[in-house]
Design a protein around this motif. Structure first.
Motif, PDB file in Angstrom:
ATOM      1  N   GLY A 907       0.784  -1.230   0.000  1.00 13.29           N
ATOM      2  CA  GLY A 907       0.000   0.000   0.000  1.00 13.29           C
ATOM      3  C   GLY A 907       0.807   1.266   0.000  1.00 13.29           C
ATOM      4  N   GLU A 908       2.159   1.178  -0.162  1.00 12.61           N
ATOM      5  CA  GLU A 908       2.950   2.405  -0.227  1.00 12.61           C
ATOM      6  C   GLU A 908       3.072   2.865  -1.679  1.00 12.61           C
ATOM      7  OE1 GLU A 908       3.956   4.194   2.195  1.00 12.61           O
ATOM      8  OE2 GLU A 908       3.603   2.857   3.889  1.00 12.61           O
ATOM      9  N   LEU A 909       3.475   4.125  -1.871  1.00 13.39           N
ATOM     10  CA  LEU A 909       3.666   4.670  -3.210  1.00 13.39           C
ATOM     11  C   LEU A 909       4.692   3.845  -3.981  1.00 13.39           C
ATOM     12  CD1 LEU A 909       3.769   8.542  -2.764  1.00 13.39           C
ATOM     13  CD2 LEU A 909       2.209   7.269  -4.208  1.00 13.39           C
ATOM     14  N   GLU A 910       4.349   3.492  -5.208  1.00 15.69           N
ATOM     15  CA  GLU A 910       5.256   2.694  -6.042  1.00 15.69           C
ATOM     16  C   GLU A 910       6.550   3.474  -6.284  1.00 15.69           C
ATOM     17  OE1 GLU A 910       5.753  -1.019  -7.353  1.00 15.69           O
ATOM     18  OE2 GLU A 910       3.892  -0.241  -6.501  1.00 15.69           O
ATOM     19  N   LEU A 911       6.457   4.793  -6.363  1.00 15.80           N
ATOM     20  CA  LEU A 911       7.625   5.659  -6.566  1.00 15.80           C
ATOM     21  C   LEU A 911       8.662   5.430  -5.456  1.00 15.80           C
ATOM     22  CD1 LEU A 911       8.836   8.223  -8.068  1.00 15.80           C
ATOM     23  CD2 LEU A 911       7.714   9.549  -6.298  1.00 15.80           C
ATOM     24  N   ILE A 912       8.179   5.400  -4.201  1.00 14.25           N
ATOM     25  CA  ILE A 912       9.084   5.213  -3.058  1.00 14.25           C
ATOM     26  C   ILE A 912       9.701   3.812  -3.107  1.00 14.25           C
ATOM     27  CG2 ILE A 912       9.192   5.075  -0.538  1.00 14.25           C
ATOM     28  CD1 ILE A 912       6.954   7.169  -0.449  1.00 14.25           C
ATOM     29  N   LYS A 913       8.886   2.815  -3.446  1.00 17.19           N
ATOM     30  CA  LYS A 913       9.387   1.440  -3.500  1.00 17.19           C
ATOM     31  C   LYS A 913      10.501   1.295  -4.542  1.00 17.19           C
ATOM     32  CE  LYS A 913       5.253  -1.022  -1.970  1.00 17.19           C
ATOM     33  NZ  LYS A 913       4.322  -2.107  -2.286  1.00 17.19           N
ATOM     34  N   ILE A 914      10.256   1.849  -5.740  1.00 14.53           N
ATOM     35  CA  ILE A 914      11.255   1.728  -6.819  1.00 14.53           C
ATOM     36  C   ILE A 914      12.510   2.510  -6.453  1.00 14.53           C
ATOM     37  CG2 ILE A 914      11.728   2.263  -9.245  1.00 14.53           C
ATOM     38  CD1 ILE A 914       8.680   1.826  -9.745  1.00 14.53           C
ATOM     39  N   PHE A 915      12.332   3.707  -5.878  1.00 13.03           N
ATOM     40  CA  PHE A 915      13.488   4.510  -5.465  1.00 13.03           C
ATOM     41  C   PHE A 915      14.339   3.743  -4.450  1.00 13.03           C
ATOM     42  CE2 PHE A 915      14.943   7.343  -1.965  1.00 13.03           C
ATOM     43  CZ  PHE A 915      16.070   7.834  -2.605  1.00 13.03           C
ATOM     44  N   GLN A 916      13.676   3.171  -3.432  1.00 15.45           N
ATOM     45  CA  GLN A 916      14.432   2.456  -2.399  1.00 15.45           C
ATOM     46  C   GLN A 916      15.140   1.238  -2.977  1.00 15.45           C
ATOM     47  OE1 GLN A 916      11.776   1.722   0.885  1.00 15.45           O
ATOM     48  NE2 GLN A 916      11.875   3.838   1.601  1.00 15.45           N
ATOM     49  N   SER A 917      14.470   0.496  -3.866  1.00 12.00           N
ATOM     50  CA  SER A 917      15.086  -0.695  -4.465  1.00 12.00           C
ATOM     51  C   SER A 917      16.351  -0.320  -5.228  1.00 12.00           C
ATOM     52  CB  SER A 917      14.109  -1.388  -5.412  1.00 12.00           C
ATOM     53  OG  SER A 917      12.969  -1.803  -4.711  1.00 12.00           O
ATOM     54  N   SER A 918      16.309   0.805  -5.960  1.00 10.61           N
ATOM     55  CA  SER A 918      17.474   1.189  -6.763  1.00 10.61           C
ATOM     56  C   SER A 918      18.564   1.841  -5.913  1.00 10.61           C
ATOM     57  CB  SER A 918      17.047   2.133  -7.896  1.00 10.61           C
ATOM     58  OG  SER A 918      16.353   3.250  -7.366  1.00 10.61           O
ATOM     59  N   VAL A 919      18.166   2.583  -4.878  1.00  7.59           N
ATOM     60  CA  VAL A 919      19.163   3.299  -4.076  1.00  7.59           C
ATOM     61  C   VAL A 919      19.957   2.348  -3.183  1.00  7.59           C
ATOM     62  CG1 VAL A 919      17.921   3.915  -1.942  1.00  7.59           C
ATOM     63  CG2 VAL A 919      19.471   5.572  -2.980  1.00  7.59           C
ATOM     64  N   PHE A 920      19.365   1.236  -2.756  1.00 11.99           N
ATOM     65  CA  PHE A 920      20.088   0.294  -1.889  1.00 11.99           C
ATOM     66  C   PHE A 920      21.339  -0.234  -2.587  1.00 11.99           C
ATOM     67  CE2 PHE A 920      15.986  -0.733   0.557  1.00 11.99           C
ATOM     68  CZ  PHE A 920      16.319   0.175   1.546  1.00 11.99           C
ATOM     69  N   GLU A 921      21.219  -0.526  -3.886  1.00 13.88           N
ATOM     70  CA  GLU A 921      22.378  -1.049  -4.626  1.00 13.88           C
ATOM     71  C   GLU A 921      23.498  -0.019  -4.664  1.00 13.88           C
ATOM     72  OE1 GLU A 921      20.830  -2.033  -8.439  1.00 13.88           O
ATOM     73  OE2 GLU A 921      19.298  -3.378  -7.629  1.00 13.88           O
ATOM     74  N   ALA A 922      23.137   1.258  -4.717  1.00  9.18           N
ATOM     75  CA  ALA A 922      24.145   2.320  -4.810  1.00  9.18           C
ATOM     76  C   ALA A 922      25.005   2.416  -3.548  1.00  9.18           C
ATOM     77  CB  ALA A 922      23.467   3.661  -5.080  1.00  9.18           C
ATOM     78  N   PHE A 923      24.477   1.996  -2.414  1.00 12.59           N
ATOM     79  CA  PHE A 923      25.246   2.061  -1.164  1.00 12.59           C
ATOM     80  C   PHE A 923      26.475   1.147  -1.190  1.00 12.59           C
ATOM     81  CE2 PHE A 923      21.307   3.820   0.769  1.00 12.59           C
ATOM     82  CZ  PHE A 923      21.877   4.928   1.386  1.00 12.59           C
ATOM     83  N   LEU A 924      26.498   0.186  -2.110  1.00 13.60           N
ATOM     84  CA  LEU A 924      27.631  -0.741  -2.185  1.00 13.60           C
ATOM     85  C   LEU A 924      28.697  -0.259  -3.163  1.00 13.60           C
ATOM     86  CD1 LEU A 924      25.707  -4.153  -2.157  1.00 13.60           C
ATOM     87  CD2 LEU A 924      26.556  -2.812  -0.239  1.00 13.60           C
ATOM     88  N   LYS A 925      28.452   0.867  -3.836  1.00 12.96           N
ATOM     89  CA  LYS A 925      29.408   1.375  -4.824  1.00 12.96           C
ATOM     90  C   LYS A 925      30.436   2.288  -4.151  1.00 12.96           C
ATOM     91  CE  LYS A 925      26.066   1.142  -8.609  1.00 12.96           C
ATOM     92  NZ  LYS A 925      25.212   1.921  -9.517  1.00 12.96           N
ATOM     93  N   GLY A 926      31.568   2.491  -4.850  1.00 12.08           N
ATOM     94  CA  GLY A 926      32.607   3.394  -4.340  1.00 12.08           C
ATOM     95  C   GLY A 926      33.544   2.710  -3.369  1.00 12.08           C
ATOM     96  N   THR A 927      34.714   3.328  -3.168  1.00 15.24           N
ATOM     97  CA  THR A 927      35.714   2.762  -2.256  1.00 15.24           C
ATOM     98  C   THR A 927      35.893   3.617  -1.002  1.00 15.24           C
ATOM     99  OG1 THR A 927      37.421   3.932  -3.506  1.00 15.24           O
ATOM    100  CG2 THR A 927      37.002   1.614  -4.103  1.00 15.24           C
TER     101      THR A 927
END
Length: 1004
Positions: A907-927
């Motif tokens: 029941g949450e906004l699909e926008l928030i769900k998609i944003f969170q799914s994509s942003v989590f992967e970004a936390f593993l990038k960079g050194t």
């Protein structure tokens, strides 16, 4: 097994239980076993014979037998010395007779109890002195012997549960059944037979027509297809009135282990479809029917459509709705897998539909179809619709066979209920059933169900609105990104490391001897391991401020609440007060049988004083109240029921407090001390221990088969991989389900209506658990950084140079090597020092009442990790932290744990769900942290651009997907009245945009 009524040789109606048996060759039969239902009554001392004689005469024709029995009553003062309470066991020919007699006795018992409570102790002493205390006074010879009945027990145990407990007949065991002519059948348990039989299992799912934007209506819509699987073979029945062309036989096998060959029957209309389905059921006679949410949709829809075609489903196949709205049959079991998912799967609420469950548990992506497209598909693409239809049947069948079936029937062997009930009842009810089995075989009389105390008062004269205990401690300590490959700053306390160095020998000995259960004489490299740990700790002590890579751990207590119960011998009957101890023979100077533990009480009370409350009661006594039935005379206050009186008092007192004190409630939290008797009958603790050990056994088997699976994958043996995979799934399912029920032994004691109720016990369990986690935090914050406190664990980062896992070598052939995790061992020695129960007592000799005293501690920390990364978001408000909101990643980049984010919620906004799914992967990038935040910012910027540009470059269809959210309305539109919400507005606008018929449907 089902309760039944039969005629005996005297043509009298008697109660019995129908047992449905499955033979080794697959054939089946029914055996009916008569059993006299009963309950117990307690009388005033010395009145047993008179009361028995009175009841026999009064209830002649209903009462079969009256016998005197002696039972262990844990409420009886000084019962530990062997005193037993005398009860009259009233047995009846039928449950109907029992109910009639109970209805007459119960009100009398309630009155007698109230009279006994109101009369003071000295009144009894005075009457005994004046009339003579030889037990033969006028009280014993009262003309109305009903006044001498002071208690009634076990009157509300369901009949089939009663028989199952008393005769030890449980579903899922093998039995030898012998008919003996006119005598009752003999049913004897066969302990030598352990292999499980293969019952015939039918799992089905239906697809129906529907009007646009409407839920299917069984009065007007039709069944398009019924897909079902019987023992791995699939069948599909199509309604050619709606399906445009014949569907050929096909196969739907989503994974190699989930085979789905389907035979298709193309029937001319819905009536022929239903008759084909019912005829096939009668042909194969399944013992188990499986659905997914069938109680709410599939069964009622099939029943209604069959009735429209003049087919009575209950007469055809024996299934009908019971008084709880569940579809059941006498010779077969209905297993609704949705009930298992809700109670035992540990899946979040948003992931409990069949498609999501198939993804999570069966690990494949099922066929998905928009419900609005189904009718079009039936005419334009029938094969696609057929694939969708059978995918649900396949998912339901294999979900049941892999998870629900082994779990349910494993529990049935110890819980005295039918499989339908074991699957559907709450975990607290299952706990109570287990306790009833143990209590009966220990000759303990069951306590009555806990009843509410209306308008309870505090000690200082305020009316309590509610009271409870303070629960587990949860706290967010830090926010940010913590990664095992990005250095982190530590400021540690040298004295803490010195303390650990001083305890290294003691810590490792405890880990080896107590946790791993290996004698120290068998260890060959103990000194080397200790020297290595001391060296690492010394380096950290000498350089406490450092910048280095962290190790991310979750240090949690295994089965914390059950182990706190077992360590402290906690059980509801053991929570005692001074008066109980004063009456006990074991209460002597120097006695160690009283263990005192703190807990936190929280109460909400009304600020009005006792005098003010009494004045309000006096006002109410002079007023009239609405009649019991419309048109009747108004009632006086004393004519109201106890509940109605309490409600009226509370309402009037709330209004008074609102005016006089400008508030209705005040809250008070205070620490209280509970006294736990260490000599109380241990049936409750024994039940919890047996269930915990059973779960540990399944966890061990799960780990063993996990190793076999890894070996099979290395060798590439497909058959062995399939077998090992199945066993891993099986034992993981069993240990998870046992975890759910095991944890309920703590929650059960606070459940309304529980037989074994104790707020003090629940409070002690929670407070002790919070203290353990707090102590662990005190250690961790000196040698690392605690990030988040859970109710049963602590997330933390430690320096990479902190001692981790050590291999201890032994001369033991079974355990030549064991791995000891030092962070866990370090906390376990703390638990041993502060939370060991040195007063634990066990009865060694019942005749001489000899008890042995020992130290007990089964509370152990377990180490989960290390992990690659942990992300804890910051709060938008300064000085606040977000509890239970974090993401944890494994070293392979997969999510290990996700708590509190919208992506998991329904029941949450699909926008928030998609944003969170994509942003989590970004936390593993960079050194570095800067590079990591830059990668995250890049993703965030893209979505901010979408918001700020109002999705100018995005197609409308995609935009609507993003800004849509799913919501359920639990009540009808009329029930919400003038309330406002997005759900209510949407429902109204949808209805208005469609037609009046839909509006009326939403409204009602």
């Amino acid at each position: 097994m089902h309760p039944a009524d039969i005629l005996d040789e005297n043509k009298q109606l008697i109660s019995a239980v129908d047992y449905y048996f499955l033979e080794e060759d697959g054939s089946r039969f029914k055996a009916t076993l008569p059993f006299k239902p009963y309950f117990f009554v307690a009388t005033k001392q010395g009145c047993e014979r008179e009361v028995a004689s009175y009841l026999t005469k009064k209830f002649s024709g209903k009462l079969a037998t009256v016998e005197t029995v002696f039972k262990e009553d844990l409420d009886l003062p000084n019962h530990l010395v062997g005193l037993k309470r005398q009860y009259l066991k009233l047995s009846f020919l039928s449950v109907e007779d029992l109910t009639k007699v109970r209805r007459e006795i119960q009100p009398a018992v309630r009155k007698n109890k109230e009279r006994e409570q109101s009369s003071e102790a000295y009144t009894t002493l005075l009457s005994n002195h004046l009339l003579g205390a030889d037990g033969d006074n006028s009280e014993n010879k009262a003309t109305n012997q009903m006044e001498n009945i002071i208690d009634i027990r076990e009157y509300d145990v369901p009949y089939h549960v009663r028989v199952s407990i008393d005769l030890k007949i449980f579903v899922g065991h093998w039995y030898t059944v012998r008919g003996r002519g006119s005598l009752p059948v003999e049913i004897r348990h066969r302990e030598d037979l352990v292999d499980r039989p293969d019952p015939v299992v039918l799992a089905f799912d239906i697809e129906t027509t529907k009007l646009p934007l409407k839920f299917p209506d069984s009065q007007t819509d039709q069944i398009i297809m019924i897909s079902y699987m019987i023992d791995g073979q699939g069948f599909l029945i199509c309604n050619r009135e709606i399906v445009s062309q014949d569907v050929e036989d096909f196969e739907y096998t989503p994974r190699p282990e989930f085979e789905g060959p389907f035979t298709v029957f193309n029937e001319p209309d819905e009536e022929a479809l239903l008759r084909r389905f019912f005829d096939h059921i009668l042909e194969v006679k399944p013992q188990i029917f499986v659905t997914y949410n069938g109680d709410s949709f599939d069964w009622p829809f099939v029943e209604t459509r069959a009735a429209i075609h003049d087919i009575d489903m209950s007469l055809e196949i024996g299934f009908q709705k019971d008084n709880q709205g569940e579809y059941k049959s006498r010779p077969a079991v209905h297993m609704d897998c949705y009930r298992w998912v809700k109670r035992d799967s540990y899946l979040p609420v948003g992931s409990q539909n069949l498609k999501a469950v198939a993804k999570a548990k069966l690990r494949y992506n099922p066929v998905e179809l928009d419900p609005e497209e189904m009718c079009r598909m039936a005419s334009e693409e029938p094969q696609v619709l057929a694939n969708y239809s059978v995918s649900d049947a396949v998912a339901t069948y294999y979900l049941y066979m892999k998870y629900v079936h082994p779990f349910t029937f494993a529990l049935c062997t110890i819980i005295p209920m039918e499989p339908d009930e074991v699957l559907r009842k709450g975990s607290g009810t299952l706990c109570e059933a287990l306790l009833m089995v143990q209590a009966y075989h220990a000759n303990i009389v069951f306590p009555n169900k806990q009843e509410a105390i209306w308008n309870k008062m505090t000690d200082d004269g305020h009316v309590l609105d509610s009271e409870t205990y303070v629960g587990g401690h949860v706290e967010a300590l830090e926010s940010g990104v913590f990664r095992a490959n990005i250095p982190c700053r530590f400021r540690m306390v040298p004295e803490a490391f010195q303390n650990l160095i001083d305890k290294v020998d003691k810590t490792m000995k405890h880990a080896i001897e107590v946790e791993e259960k290996i004698p120290m004489e068998e260890v060959t490299n103990f000194d080397e391991v200790c020297a290595d740990i001391i060296e690492s700790l010394s380096m950290l002590r000498d350089c406490p401020n450092r910048l280095e890579n962290p190790i991310i751990y979750h240090l949690d207590v295994g089965a914390m609440y059950p182990n706190i119960i077992l360590t402290n011998r906690l059980q509801p009957p053991a929570i005692i007060d001074e008066s109980t101890c004063a009456a006990c023979d074991f209460n002597k100077p120097g006695a160690t049988c009283q263990r005192k533990l703190p807990w936190m009480w929280r109460g909400e009370y009304m600020p009005a004083s006792r005098n003010e409350f009494h004045r309000i009661q006096q006002q109410l006594e002079n007023e009239k109240f609405p009649p019991y039935q419309p048109g009747g005379p108004p009632r006086a206050f004393h004519q109201l029921t106890k509940e109605e009186q309490a409600t009226a008092e509370k309402k009037r007192l709330s209004d008074y407090c609102r005016k006089a004190y400008k508030k209705v409630h005040s809250t008070r939290i205070e620490e209280r001390i509970a006294t736990i008797c260490q000599r109380e009958n241990s049936f409750y603790v024994d039940t919890v221990r047996a269930f915990r050990d059973r779960r540990y056994e399944f966890k061990g088997l799960n780990k063993a088969w996990g190793k076999k699976l890894a070996e099979a994958k290395k060798s590439g043996d497909a058959a062995e991989i399939k077998k090992a995979n199945g066993m891993v799934v099986l034992y993981d399912s069993l240990q998870l389900a046992h975890k759910c029920i095991l944890n309920s032994f703590y929650g059960y004691v606070m459940r309304k209506g529980a037989r074994w109720y104790s707020m003090e016990m629940a409070g002690v369990v929670c407070y002790t658990g919070a203290n353990i986690i707090t102590k662990a935090r005190e250690i961790v914050e000196q040698i690392g950084r605690p990030l988040e406190l859970d109710t049963d664990g602590i997330w933390c980062v430690l320096p990479a140079t902190f001692p981790e896992n050590y291999v201890v070598k032994t001369t033991n052939a079974k355990k030549p090597k064991v791995t000891v995790s030092y962070p866990g061992a370090m906390l376990n020695i703390m638990v041993k020092d502060f939370f060991t129960n040195d007063q634990y007592q066990e009865l060694e000799d019942a005749r001489s009442l000899k008890y042995s005293v020992r130290s007990e501690n089964s509370i152990f920390f377990e180490v989960d990790g290390p992990y690659l990364a942990m992300i804890l978001p910051a709060s938008k408000e300064e000085g606040k932290k977000l509890k239970k909101r974090y993401a944890v990643f494994n070293f392979d980049g997969s999510l290990a744990e996700l708590k509190g984010f919208e992506v998991k919620r329904r029941g949450e906004l699909e926008l928030i769900k998609i944003f969170q799914s994509s942003v989590f992967e970004a936390f593993l990038k960079g050194t570095t942290l800067d590079e990591c935040y830059a990668a995250v910012a890049k993703v965030a910027d893209y979505w901010l651009d979408v918001l700020f540009s109002k999705a100018a470059n995005m197609p409308d269809s995609e935009l609507f997907e993003l800004i849509a959210e799913k919501r359920n309305m639990s009540r009808t539109l009329a029930d919400y009245g003038e309330q406002k919400s997005t759900s209510i507005s949407t429902a109204k606008r949808l209805a208005e945009a469609s037609d009046n018929d839909i509006y009326e449907q939403i409204k009602s």
